[in-house]
Design a protein around this motif. Structure first.
Motif, PDB file in Angstrom:
ATOM      1  N   GLU A 131      21.594 -17.836  38.264  1.00  0.00           N
ATOM      2  CA  GLU A 131      21.547 -19.208  38.773  1.00  0.00           C
ATOM      3  C   GLU A 131      22.496 -19.428  39.949  1.00  0.00           C
ATOM      4  OE1 GLU A 131      22.234 -21.978  35.612  1.00  0.00           O
ATOM      5  OE2 GLU A 131      20.451 -21.361  34.527  1.00  0.00           O
ATOM      6  N   GLY A 132      23.200 -18.390  40.356  1.00  0.00           N
ATOM      7  CA  GLY A 132      24.111 -18.505  41.485  1.00  0.00           C
ATOM      8  C   GLY A 132      25.547 -18.809  41.126  1.00  0.00           C
ATOM      9  N   VAL A 133      25.879 -18.823  39.848  1.00  0.00           N
ATOM     10  CA  VAL A 133      27.260 -19.056  39.432  1.00  0.00           C
ATOM     11  C   VAL A 133      28.072 -17.809  39.764  1.00  0.00           C
ATOM     12  CG1 VAL A 133      28.787 -19.461  37.452  1.00  0.00           C
ATOM     13  CG2 VAL A 133      26.595 -20.680  37.618  1.00  0.00           C
ATOM     14  N   THR A 134      29.219 -18.015  40.399  1.00  0.00           N
ATOM     15  CA  THR A 134      30.062 -16.895  40.788  1.00  0.00           C
ATOM     16  C   THR A 134      31.237 -16.754  39.824  1.00  0.00           C
ATOM     17  OG1 THR A 134      31.295 -18.303  42.322  1.00  0.00           O
ATOM     18  CG2 THR A 134      29.447 -17.031  43.223  1.00  0.00           C
ATOM     19  N   PHE A 135      31.725 -15.529  39.743  1.00  0.00           N
ATOM     20  CA  PHE A 135      32.830 -15.203  38.855  1.00  0.00           C
ATOM     21  C   PHE A 135      33.996 -14.684  39.671  1.00  0.00           C
ATOM     22  CE2 PHE A 135      29.274 -15.447  36.098  1.00  0.00           C
ATOM     23  CZ  PHE A 135      29.757 -15.703  34.826  1.00  0.00           C
ATOM     24  N   LYS A 136      35.188 -14.945  39.180  1.00  0.00           N
ATOM     25  CA  LYS A 136      36.405 -14.438  39.811  1.00  0.00           C
ATOM     26  C   LYS A 136      36.603 -12.983  39.386  1.00  0.00           C
ATOM     27  CE  LYS A 136      38.759 -18.846  40.051  1.00  0.00           C
ATOM     28  NZ  LYS A 136      39.993 -19.569  39.707  1.00  0.00           N
ATOM     29  N   PRO A 137      37.486 -12.259  40.055  1.00  0.00           N
ATOM     30  CA  PRO A 137      37.739 -10.864  39.675  1.00  0.00           C
ATOM     31  C   PRO A 137      38.180 -10.696  38.217  1.00  0.00           C
ATOM     32  CG  PRO A 137      38.672 -11.295  41.833  1.00  0.00           C
ATOM     33  CD  PRO A 137      38.197 -12.622  41.289  1.00  0.00           C
ATOM     34  N   ASN A 138      38.764 -11.735  37.631  1.00  0.00           N
ATOM     35  CA  ASN A 138      39.202 -11.641  36.232  1.00  0.00           C
ATOM     36  C   ASN A 138      38.054 -11.852  35.237  1.00  0.00           C
ATOM     37  OD1 ASN A 138      38.783 -14.408  36.303  1.00  0.00           O
ATOM     38  ND2 ASN A 138      40.925 -14.965  36.007  1.00  0.00           N
ATOM     39  N   GLY A 139      36.835 -12.040  35.739  1.00  0.00           N
ATOM     40  CA  GLY A 139      35.669 -12.186  34.877  1.00  0.00           C
ATOM     41  C   GLY A 139      35.361 -13.599  34.444  1.00  0.00           C
TER      42      GLY A 139
END
Length: 115
Positions: free
Chosen positions: A90-98
């Motif tokens: 859906e286009g939700v992004t995650f940070k490097p920490n997951g």
């Protein structure tokens, strides 16, 4: 279930369940909200864990966009690896920490229709 200091009557529990399902059904694609925010919107702010239980154990809740509900810091549900995949689709992004990038994707409605 945990003993809450502000226990619900059976009728309040039914209303809580219905409100939780209504709120989850309104979370827009590409956005997330938290268990705690949903609990607050229902009028039971100390019942964030009960929101999770409601989503897990209510028949038919799996037809709702439950994957759009995360904890306060953006962590997905433990043991549900597919949740991240559904959110990324859906286009939700995650940070490097997951964790979900909550600054970009948090949905915090002030007022919901039909609640």
């Amino acid at each position: 279930m945990r003993d809450y200091p502000d226990k619900m009557t059976p009728e309040q529990a039914r209303m809580f369940r219905d409100d939780v399902l209504n709120i989850v059904s309104q979370i827009p694609r590409g956005r997330v909200t938290t268990y705690g925010h949903i609990a607050a919107l229902t009028g039971w702010p100390s019942h964030a864990r009960m929101v999770g239980r409601t989503l897990r154990y209510t028949p038919g809740a799996d037809q709702l966009p439950c994957h759009r509900v995360v904890n306060i810091v953006g962590r997905t549900a433990p043991g549900w690896g597919r949740q991240r995949i559904l959110l990324e689709e859906e286009g939700v992004t995650f940070k490097p920490n997951g964790r979900v990038d909550m600054q970009r994707h948090l949905w915090e409605p002030e007022l919901l229709l039909d609640l």
